[in-house]
Design a protein around this motif. Sequence first.
Motif, PDB file in Angstrom:
ATOM      1  N   GLY A   1      70.350 101.382  74.104  1.00 47.18           N
ATOM      2  CA  GLY A   1      70.873 102.083  75.352  1.00 47.18           C
ATOM      3  C   GLY A   1      70.925 101.366  76.224  1.00 47.18           C
ATOM      4  O   GLY A   1      70.233 100.422  76.739  1.00 47.18           O
ATOM      5  N   TRP A   2      71.879 102.125  77.205  1.00 49.31           N
ATOM      6  CA  TRP A   2      72.096 101.235  78.577  1.00 49.31           C
ATOM      7  C   TRP A   2      70.933 101.741  79.585  1.00 49.31           C
ATOM      8  O   TRP A   2      70.722 102.594  79.351  1.00 49.31           O
ATOM      9  CB  TRP A   2      73.462 101.308  79.212  1.00 49.31           C
ATOM     10  CG  TRP A   2      73.517 102.651  79.980  1.00 49.31           C
ATOM     11  CD1 TRP A   2      73.744 103.831  79.417  1.00 49.31           C
ATOM     12  CD2 TRP A   2      73.513 102.838  81.064  1.00 49.31           C
ATOM     13  NE1 TRP A   2      73.698 104.751  80.283  1.00 49.31           N
ATOM     14  CE2 TRP A   2      73.612 104.131  81.554  1.00 49.31           C
ATOM     15  CE3 TRP A   2      73.307 101.841  82.437  1.00 49.31           C
ATOM     16  CZ2 TRP A   2      73.873 104.758  82.800  1.00 49.31           C
ATOM     17  CZ3 TRP A   2      73.365 102.540  83.654  1.00 49.31           C
ATOM     18  CH2 TRP A   2      73.517 104.017  83.860  1.00 49.31           C
ATOM     19  N   TYR A   3      70.279 100.718  80.152  1.00 50.69           N
ATOM     20  CA  TYR A   3      69.439 101.033  81.225  1.00 50.69           C
ATOM     21  C   TYR A   3      69.833 100.269  82.607  1.00 50.69           C
ATOM     22  O   TYR A   3      69.229 100.770  83.621  1.00 50.69           O
ATOM     23  CB  TYR A   3      67.914 100.241  80.782  1.00 50.69           C
ATOM     24  CG  TYR A   3      67.901  98.985  80.713  1.00 50.69           C
ATOM     25  CD1 TYR A   3      67.323  98.226  81.858  1.00 50.69           C
ATOM     26  CD2 TYR A   3      68.252  98.238  79.719  1.00 50.69           C
ATOM     27  CE1 TYR A   3      66.923  97.082  81.654  1.00 50.69           C
ATOM     28  CE2 TYR A   3      68.241  96.583  79.697  1.00 50.69           C
ATOM     29  CZ  TYR A   3      67.453  96.089  80.562  1.00 50.69           C
ATOM     30  OH  TYR A   3      67.127  94.754  80.568  1.00 50.69           O
ATOM     31  N   GLU A   4      70.902  99.485  82.502  1.00 52.40           N
ATOM     32  CA  GLU A   4      71.405  98.736  83.853  1.00 52.40           C
ATOM     33  C   GLU A   4      72.960  98.418  83.355  1.00 52.40           C
ATOM     34  O   GLU A   4      73.282  98.416  82.145  1.00 52.40           O
ATOM     35  CB  GLU A   4      71.120  97.562  84.146  1.00 52.40           C
ATOM     36  CG  GLU A   4      71.301  96.923  85.356  1.00 52.40           C
ATOM     37  CD  GLU A   4      72.534  96.039  85.366  1.00 52.40           C
ATOM     38  OE1 GLU A   4      72.968  95.834  86.691  1.00 52.40           O
ATOM     39  OE2 GLU A   4      72.829  95.615  84.517  1.00 52.40           O
ATOM     40  N   LEU A   5      73.808  98.559  84.208  1.00 52.23           N
ATOM     41  CA  LEU A   5      75.369  98.575  83.977  1.00 52.23           C
ATOM     42  C   LEU A   5      75.546  97.334  82.997  1.00 52.23           C
ATOM     43  O   LEU A   5      76.486  97.717  82.015  1.00 52.23           O
ATOM     44  CB  LEU A   5      75.982  98.018  85.286  1.00 52.23           C
ATOM     45  CG  LEU A   5      76.242  99.220  86.173  1.00 52.23           C
ATOM     46  CD1 LEU A   5      77.069  98.627  87.444  1.00 52.23           C
ATOM     47  CD2 LEU A   5      76.575 100.489  85.858  1.00 52.23           C
ATOM     48  N   SER A   6      74.982  96.248  82.696  1.00 50.84           N
ATOM     49  CA  SER A   6      75.524  95.257  81.972  1.00 50.84           C
ATOM     50  C   SER A   6      74.152  94.995  81.050  1.00 50.84           C
ATOM     51  O   SER A   6      74.360  93.869  80.400  1.00 50.84           O
ATOM     52  CB  SER A   6      75.803  93.858  82.638  1.00 50.84           C
ATOM     53  OG  SER A   6      76.927  94.221  83.675  1.00 50.84           O
ATOM     54  N   ASN A   7      73.337  95.979  80.669  1.00 57.16           N
ATOM     55  CA  ASN A   7      72.224  95.535  79.994  1.00 57.16           C
ATOM     56  C   ASN A   7      71.780  96.794  78.963  1.00 57.16           C
ATOM     57  O   ASN A   7      71.894  97.819  79.385  1.00 57.16           O
ATOM     58  CB  ASN A   7      70.896  95.198  80.869  1.00 57.16           C
ATOM     59  CG  ASN A   7      71.343  93.842  81.411  1.00 57.16           C
ATOM     60  OD1 ASN A   7      70.798  92.770  80.809  1.00 57.16           O
ATOM     61  ND2 ASN A   7      71.809  93.765  82.605  1.00 57.16           N
ATOM     62  N   TRP A   8      71.617  96.649  77.723  1.00 55.61           N
ATOM     63  CA  TRP A   8      71.241  97.624  76.837  1.00 55.61           C
ATOM     64  C   TRP A   8      69.962  97.020  75.944  1.00 55.61           C
ATOM     65  O   TRP A   8      69.717  95.854  75.871  1.00 55.61           O
ATOM     66  CB  TRP A   8      72.251  97.551  75.749  1.00 55.61           C
ATOM     67  CG  TRP A   8      73.599  98.166  76.389  1.00 55.61           C
ATOM     68  CD1 TRP A   8      74.014  99.583  76.097  1.00 55.61           C
ATOM     69  CD2 TRP A   8      74.635  97.725  77.062  1.00 55.61           C
ATOM     70  NE1 TRP A   8      75.302  99.686  76.736  1.00 55.61           N
ATOM     71  CE2 TRP A   8      75.775  98.590  77.256  1.00 55.61           C
ATOM     72  CE3 TRP A   8      74.752  96.253  77.422  1.00 55.61           C
ATOM     73  CZ2 TRP A   8      76.733  98.056  77.829  1.00 55.61           C
ATOM     74  CZ3 TRP A   8      75.954  95.838  78.280  1.00 55.61           C
ATOM     75  CH2 TRP A   8      77.009  96.930  78.456  1.00 55.61           C
ATOM     76  N   ALA A   9      68.985  98.014  75.706  1.00 51.55           N
ATOM     77  CA  ALA A   9      67.930  97.574  75.269  1.00 51.55           C
ATOM     78  C   ALA A   9      67.524  98.628  73.931  1.00 51.55           C
ATOM     79  O   ALA A   9      67.761  99.750  73.862  1.00 51.55           O
ATOM     80  CB  ALA A   9      66.664  97.452  75.970  1.00 51.55           C
ATOM     81  N   ARG A  10      66.798  97.941  73.010  1.00 51.56           N
ATOM     82  CA  ARG A  10      66.195  99.104  71.999  1.00 51.56           C
ATOM     83  C   ARG A  10      65.538 100.227  72.297  1.00 51.56           C
ATOM     84  O   ARG A  10      65.599 101.291  71.744  1.00 51.56           O
ATOM     85  CB  ARG A  10      65.568  98.244  70.716  1.00 51.56           C
ATOM     86  CG  ARG A  10      65.327  98.834  69.475  1.00 51.56           C
ATOM     87  CD  ARG A  10      66.330  98.880  68.720  1.00 51.56           C
ATOM     88  NE  ARG A  10      66.928  97.513  68.254  1.00 51.56           N
ATOM     89  CZ  ARG A  10      68.097  97.551  67.733  1.00 51.56           C
ATOM     90  NH1 ARG A  10      68.876  98.765  67.381  1.00 51.56           N
ATOM     91  NH2 ARG A  10      68.731  96.554  67.395  1.00 51.56           N
ATOM     92  N   ASP A  11      64.601  99.989  73.419  1.00 47.80           N
ATOM     93  CA  ASP A  11      63.781 100.715  73.893  1.00 47.80           C
ATOM     94  C   ASP A  11      63.194 100.511  75.192  1.00 47.80           C
ATOM     95  O   ASP A  11      63.612  99.298  75.576  1.00 47.80           O
ATOM     96  CB  ASP A  11      62.536 101.402  72.902  1.00 47.80           C
ATOM     97  CG  ASP A  11      61.711 100.069  72.245  1.00 47.80           C
ATOM     98  OD1 ASP A  11      61.685  99.113  73.341  1.00 47.80           O
ATOM     99  OD2 ASP A  11      61.264 100.238  71.163  1.00 47.80           O
ATOM    100  N   ALA A  12      62.349 101.194  75.849  1.00 43.84           N
ATOM    101  CA  ALA A  12      61.810 100.645  77.058  1.00 43.84           C
ATOM    102  C   ALA A  12      60.962  99.541  77.086  1.00 43.84           C
ATOM    103  O   ALA A  12      61.157  98.721  78.013  1.00 43.84           O
ATOM    104  CB  ALA A  12      61.103 101.857  77.598  1.00 43.84           C
ATOM    105  N   ALA A  13      60.312  99.216  75.922  1.00 43.85           N
ATOM    106  CA  ALA A  13      59.568  97.983  75.608  1.00 43.85           C
ATOM    107  C   ALA A  13      60.526  96.762  75.534  1.00 43.85           C
ATOM    108  O   ALA A  13      60.102  95.701  76.013  1.00 43.85           O
ATOM    109  CB  ALA A  13      58.666  98.141  74.522  1.00 43.85           C
TER     110      ALA A  13
END
Length: 386
Positions: free
Chosen positions: A249-261
């Motif tokens: 999921g995206w959490y910043e315009l150019s960054n995606w992560a599996r989860d919050a951790a």
Amino acid sequence: MDDRALAAPAGRPLGVYVHVPFCSVRCGYCDFNTYTADELGEGATRASYADTAILEIERAGRQLTQAPAVETVFFGGGTPTQLPSADLVRILDAIRRTFGLVDGIEVTTEANPDSVTPESLAVLREGGFTRISYGVQSAVPHVLATLERTHDPAGVPQAVRWAREAGFEQLSVDLIYGTPGESVDDWRTSLDQAIALEPDHVSAYALIVEDGTAFARKVRRGEVVLPDDDETADKYLLADEQLTAAGLGWYELSNWARDAAAQCRHNVLYWRSDDWIGIGPGAHSHVAGERWWNVKHPAAYAGRLIAGESPRHDGETIDASTAHTERVMLETRLRAGLRPELLGPRGRAAVAEIVARGLATREDGRLVLTRSGRLLADAIVRELVE
């Protein structure tokens, strides 16, 4: 920093960025403060670099009073893994001795896939590194050749496997889209292969041609042709679709992560305008409303520290207007959204129109960009702060 003592505000997270300026090849698009020569003058060789960086860490520790324990450390460059792993661990140990490290700290190093071995990764992990960010950029050989990257894309899965076997808690893959000659199918191939690596985190940035780079000179001469804005936008949308479908999921315009951790906590620290100390030539720092940066050339940087002098080149006090604009810009870029209380009357008036145009939604009282809004983030920020 100069010789003035500076008190770190209580309760604010503190990070450390360590700049390692060495690369085996200087890529034509890169405008970072990097060098390929092994000998740059006294104190500036790879062999002596760790000792020089430690001098600056110790100096910063004497001048930054009431500093909290460090929450994140990020080794960037350049290619930090051009240095022996033992030297990177020595630098991290100096940060630990000087400032202390919080329990559960995130310690990241950037790396090229061809700059690591199982042995070097094991030393890093044993020494306290928790996260590795591989500069993959593309999985397509002709795109990598245009970017002047040195690694063979066929070797990337092996480098990822080695990092997993060494026990790294988080693994990130960095990609670049919009390289001249890269088709949409090429970009799709890069995304598919990145997703197949099962990373915890992906960064995907559009290629920006900076003035003064070899790439910029090629563009001016007509030797390479950049893609148009519509194609670049299509590639961003494809990245978001593919990565989201893969559970990132995206959490910043150019960054995606599996989860919050799996989010890069060090970068989040930047985006929240928290405090950080920059170590190394050209490194920037930001503490207590002050921003400063070091001299850029490694030989000048080393010479000052060896002479017992500050490596600081210049700095500024961040005024309220600048701090406000930066805060709006950074929060707008985040999935967590922009707090409306940051906006003045004109900004608050603009929100309704931005939402009506489908460029943002209101979520838990915050303004969150939609996918189409992310393509126009800079323009939206201007509407909000003008």
